[in-house]
Design a protein around this motif. Structure first.
Motif, PDB file in Angstrom:
ATOM      1  N   ASP A  47      40.909  50.055  16.037  1.00  0.00           N
ATOM      2  CA  ASP A  47      40.292  50.517  14.793  1.00  0.00           C
ATOM      3  C   ASP A  47      40.489  49.540  13.641  1.00  0.00           C
ATOM      4  OD1 ASP A  47      39.334  52.937  15.892  1.00  0.00           O
ATOM      5  OD2 ASP A  47      41.324  53.830  15.713  1.00  0.00           O
ATOM      6  N   GLN A  48      41.675  48.898  13.624  1.00  0.00           N
ATOM      7  CA  GLN A  48      41.972  47.979  12.515  1.00  0.00           C
ATOM      8  C   GLN A  48      42.185  46.585  13.083  1.00  0.00           C
ATOM      9  OE1 GLN A  48      45.122  49.300   9.980  1.00  0.00           O
ATOM     10  NE2 GLN A  48      45.063  47.493   8.675  1.00  0.00           N
ATOM     11  N   LEU A  49      41.258  45.687  12.814  1.00  0.00           N
ATOM     12  CA  LEU A  49      41.349  44.335  13.335  1.00  0.00           C
ATOM     13  C   LEU A  49      42.453  43.553  12.617  1.00  0.00           C
ATOM     14  CD1 LEU A  49      37.569  43.399  13.672  1.00  0.00           C
ATOM     15  CD2 LEU A  49      39.149  44.113  15.481  1.00  0.00           C
ATOM     16  N   PRO A  50      43.083  42.596  13.312  1.00  0.00           N
ATOM     17  CA  PRO A  50      44.110  41.771  12.665  1.00  0.00           C
ATOM     18  C   PRO A  50      43.533  41.026  11.471  1.00  0.00           C
ATOM     19  CG  PRO A  50      44.090  41.433  15.052  1.00  0.00           C
ATOM     20  CD  PRO A  50      42.865  42.228  14.717  1.00  0.00           C
ATOM     21  N   PRO A  51      44.349  40.766  10.448  1.00  0.00           N
ATOM     22  CA  PRO A  51      43.841  40.089   9.247  1.00  0.00           C
ATOM     23  C   PRO A  51      43.493  38.621   9.474  1.00  0.00           C
ATOM     24  CG  PRO A  51      46.216  40.392   9.101  1.00  0.00           C
ATOM     25  CD  PRO A  51      45.760  41.160  10.308  1.00  0.00           C
ATOM     26  N   GLY A  52      43.851  38.077  10.637  1.00  0.00           N
ATOM     27  CA  GLY A  52      43.515  36.684  10.912  1.00  0.00           C
ATOM     28  C   GLY A  52      44.377  35.691  10.173  1.00  0.00           C
TER      29      GLY A  52
ATOM     30  N   PHE B 297      65.663  38.075  11.906  1.00  0.00           N
ATOM     31  CA  PHE B 297      65.001  39.207  11.253  1.00  0.00           C
ATOM     32  C   PHE B 297      63.958  38.728  10.253  1.00  0.00           C
ATOM     33  CE2 PHE B 297      65.088  42.055   7.437  1.00  0.00           C
ATOM     34  CZ  PHE B 297      64.342  43.088   7.990  1.00  0.00           C
ATOM     35  N   LEU B 298      64.282  37.693   9.482  1.00  0.00           N
ATOM     36  CA  LEU B 298      63.327  37.169   8.501  1.00  0.00           C
ATOM     37  C   LEU B 298      62.064  36.647   9.188  1.00  0.00           C
ATOM     38  CD1 LEU B 298      65.753  35.276   6.083  1.00  0.00           C
ATOM     39  CD2 LEU B 298      64.651  37.492   5.702  1.00  0.00           C
ATOM     40  N   MET B 299      62.226  36.027  10.345  1.00  0.00           N
ATOM     41  CA  MET B 299      61.064  35.540  11.085  1.00  0.00           C
ATOM     42  C   MET B 299      60.220  36.700  11.605  1.00  0.00           C
ATOM     43  SD  MET B 299      62.503  32.237  13.214  1.00  0.00           S
ATOM     44  CE  MET B 299      60.848  31.516  13.427  1.00  0.00           C
ATOM     45  N   ILE B 300      60.877  37.693  12.177  1.00  0.00           N
ATOM     46  CA  ILE B 300      60.151  38.845  12.718  1.00  0.00           C
ATOM     47  C   ILE B 300      59.426  39.584  11.593  1.00  0.00           C
ATOM     48  CG2 ILE B 300      60.382  41.050  13.917  1.00  0.00           C
ATOM     49  CD1 ILE B 300      62.841  39.914  15.335  1.00  0.00           C
ATOM     50  N   ARG B 301      60.121  39.812  10.490  1.00  0.00           N
ATOM     51  CA  ARG B 301      59.527  40.543   9.364  1.00  0.00           C
ATOM     52  C   ARG B 301      58.304  39.816   8.822  1.00  0.00           C
ATOM     53  NH1 ARG B 301      63.177  41.536   4.108  1.00  0.00           N
ATOM     54  NH2 ARG B 301      62.687  39.320   3.816  1.00  0.00           N
ATOM     55  N   HIS B 302      58.379  38.504   8.741  1.00  0.00           N
ATOM     56  CA  HIS B 302      57.237  37.728   8.247  1.00  0.00           C
ATOM     57  C   HIS B 302      56.020  37.925   9.155  1.00  0.00           C
ATOM     58  CE1 HIS B 302      54.957  34.602   6.359  1.00  0.00           C
ATOM     59  NE2 HIS B 302      55.009  33.785   7.396  1.00  0.00           N
ATOM     60  N   CYS B 303      56.261  37.956  10.455  1.00  0.00           N
ATOM     61  CA  CYS B 303      55.150  38.100  11.395  1.00  0.00           C
ATOM     62  C   CYS B 303      54.443  39.441  11.231  1.00  0.00           C
ATOM     63  CB  CYS B 303      55.654  37.953  12.834  1.00  0.00           C
ATOM     64  SG  CYS B 303      56.193  36.279  13.252  1.00  0.00           S
ATOM     65  N   PHE B 304      55.204  40.506  11.134  1.00  0.00           N
ATOM     66  CA  PHE B 304      54.591  41.831  11.066  1.00  0.00           C
ATOM     67  C   PHE B 304      54.161  42.208   9.644  1.00  0.00           C
ATOM     68  CE2 PHE B 304      56.954  42.384  15.107  1.00  0.00           C
ATOM     69  CZ  PHE B 304      55.885  42.785  15.897  1.00  0.00           C
TER      70      PHE B 304
ATOM     71  N   PHE C 252      57.289  29.145  14.088  1.00  0.00           N
ATOM     72  CA  PHE C 252      56.188  30.036  14.449  1.00  0.00           C
ATOM     73  C   PHE C 252      55.199  29.191  15.241  1.00  0.00           C
ATOM     74  CE2 PHE C 252      57.927  31.520  10.395  1.00  0.00           C
ATOM     75  CZ  PHE C 252      58.259  32.825  10.729  1.00  0.00           C
ATOM     76  N   MET C 253      54.700  29.728  16.349  1.00  0.00           N
ATOM     77  CA  MET C 253      53.905  28.886  17.233  1.00  0.00           C
ATOM     78  C   MET C 253      52.885  29.697  18.023  1.00  0.00           C
ATOM     79  SD  MET C 253      57.107  28.184  19.833  1.00  0.00           S
ATOM     80  CE  MET C 253      56.214  27.312  21.112  1.00  0.00           C
ATOM     81  N   ARG C 254      51.936  28.973  18.621  1.00  0.00           N
ATOM     82  CA  ARG C 254      50.893  29.573  19.452  1.00  0.00           C
ATOM     83  C   ARG C 254      50.179  30.708  18.707  1.00  0.00           C
ATOM     84  NH1 ARG C 254      51.932  27.159  24.328  1.00  0.00           N
ATOM     85  NH2 ARG C 254      54.120  26.706  24.800  1.00  0.00           N
ATOM     86  N   ALA C 255      49.817  30.442  17.484  1.00  0.00           N
ATOM     87  CA  ALA C 255      49.172  31.470  16.669  1.00  0.00           C
ATOM     88  C   ALA C 255      47.759  31.753  17.178  1.00  0.00           C
ATOM     89  CB  ALA C 255      49.127  31.033  15.207  1.00  0.00           C
ATOM     90  N   ASP C 256      47.505  32.994  17.485  1.00  0.00           N
ATOM     91  CA  ASP C 256      46.178  33.472  17.899  1.00  0.00           C
ATOM     92  C   ASP C 256      45.777  34.529  16.882  1.00  0.00           C
ATOM     93  OD1 ASP C 256      43.929  34.527  19.057  1.00  0.00           O
ATOM     94  OD2 ASP C 256      44.851  35.018  20.975  1.00  0.00           O
ATOM     95  N   ALA C 257      45.291  34.065  15.727  1.00  0.00           N
ATOM     96  CA  ALA C 257      45.043  34.957  14.604  1.00  0.00           C
ATOM     97  C   ALA C 257      43.989  36.003  14.921  1.00  0.00           C
ATOM     98  CB  ALA C 257      44.615  34.141  13.376  1.00  0.00           C
ATOM     99  N   ALA C 258      42.969  35.647  15.691  1.00  0.00           N
ATOM    100  CA  ALA C 258      41.887  36.587  15.984  1.00  0.00           C
ATOM    101  C   ALA C 258      42.386  37.806  16.746  1.00  0.00           C
ATOM    102  CB  ALA C 258      40.787  35.886  16.774  1.00  0.00           C
ATOM    103  N   ASN C 259      43.403  37.607  17.574  1.00  0.00           N
ATOM    104  CA  ASN C 259      43.953  38.709  18.366  1.00  0.00           C
ATOM    105  C   ASN C 259      45.279  39.224  17.817  1.00  0.00           C
ATOM    106  OD1 ASN C 259      42.021  39.009  20.670  1.00  0.00           O
ATOM    107  ND2 ASN C 259      42.504  36.840  20.921  1.00  0.00           N
TER     108      ASN C 259
END
Length: 231
Positions: free
Chosen positions: A14-19, A138-145, A106-113
């Motif tokens: 329903d909600q696509l990733p922001p890319g 934790f700072l890395m994980i939080r940034h991702c989500f 941060f690596m292998r970014a697949d923004a569309a998915n």
């Protein structure tokens, strides 16, 4: 038509990733600061943080690089990491003295998915198994989500790297299997263990991290009173 209707398919998203992809913003914690790696600012601290306390180079056992024969070689390598975009490399620095003592990317970014991986993680012996080390992850994980809006965060490591596998589980990642003969690293076979965390897991994981990282959970020497429990 009936055969087509009987085939199962995944649920509608329903909600696509922001890319979004990493933009190299600094990431601030209570004890740690993560900032884009800079050869000028971080090379000497990073090199000294390992060579002084790990002369055998065990930090590099499962990584595709290191150890280096000289600071100049390391500095050249770090300069290349500074220029890289995917991976995006960060230096881990303690707030108390501003000295860099680890790295991650941060690596292998697949923004569309809405998928990304954190990797290239290494820490000096003095940083390993400390509250600061956990806060850096934790700072890395939080940034991702929270900032990038990912649906899936991945963690991969050599299947023989038991400390990394245990860390992934401690941080709330789920083990998904082993890719056999996945890579050749330093002339040796590497089977790769895959772990992932989904956006639906994040609120539970974040709450557990934030409870654990409260100052009152540590004594005067920074030792934990209660363990991190994310399950």
């Amino acid at each position: 038509m009936k055969a087509q209707a009987d085939r199962q398919v995944g649920p509608i998203v329903d909600q696509l990733p922001p890319g979004s992809v990493p933009d190299l913003r600094p990431l601030h914690g209570r004890w740690m600061v993560l900032e884009p790696v800079s050869a000028e600012r971080h090379a000497r601290d990073l090199y000294d943080s390992v060579t002084a306390s790990d002369p055998e180079g065990t930090v590099w056992t499962y990584l595709g690089y290191g150890p280096w024969e000289s600071f100049e070689q390391f500095e050249d390598w770090l300069r290349q990491r500074e220029a890289s975009r995917d991976p995006w490399f960060y230096a881990f620095s303690r707030r108390e003295d501003g000295k860099a003592c680890g790295m991650g990317a941060f690596m292998r970014a697949d923004a569309a998915n809405g998928v990304i991986e954190i990797g290239h993680i290494w820490m000096s012996p003095g940083l390993q198994q400390t509250r600061e080390a956990t806060e850096a992850i934790f700072l890395m994980i939080r940034h991702c989500f929270d900032d990038l809006g990912v649906r899936r965060l991945e963690w991969k490591c050599d299947a023989l790297n038991q400390p990394s596998r245990k860390a992934a589980l401690r941080f709330g990642f789920t083990f998904e299997g082993v890719f056999r003969q996945h890579m050749i690293v330093k002339g040796r076979n590497r089977d790769t263990a895959w772990f992932a965390m989904l956006d639906k897991d994040w609120h539970r994981v974040r709450d557990a991290f934030e409870r654990w990282l409260r100052p009152e959970n540590f004594d005067a020497k920074g030792r934990q009173k209660s363990k991190l429990q994310v399950s």
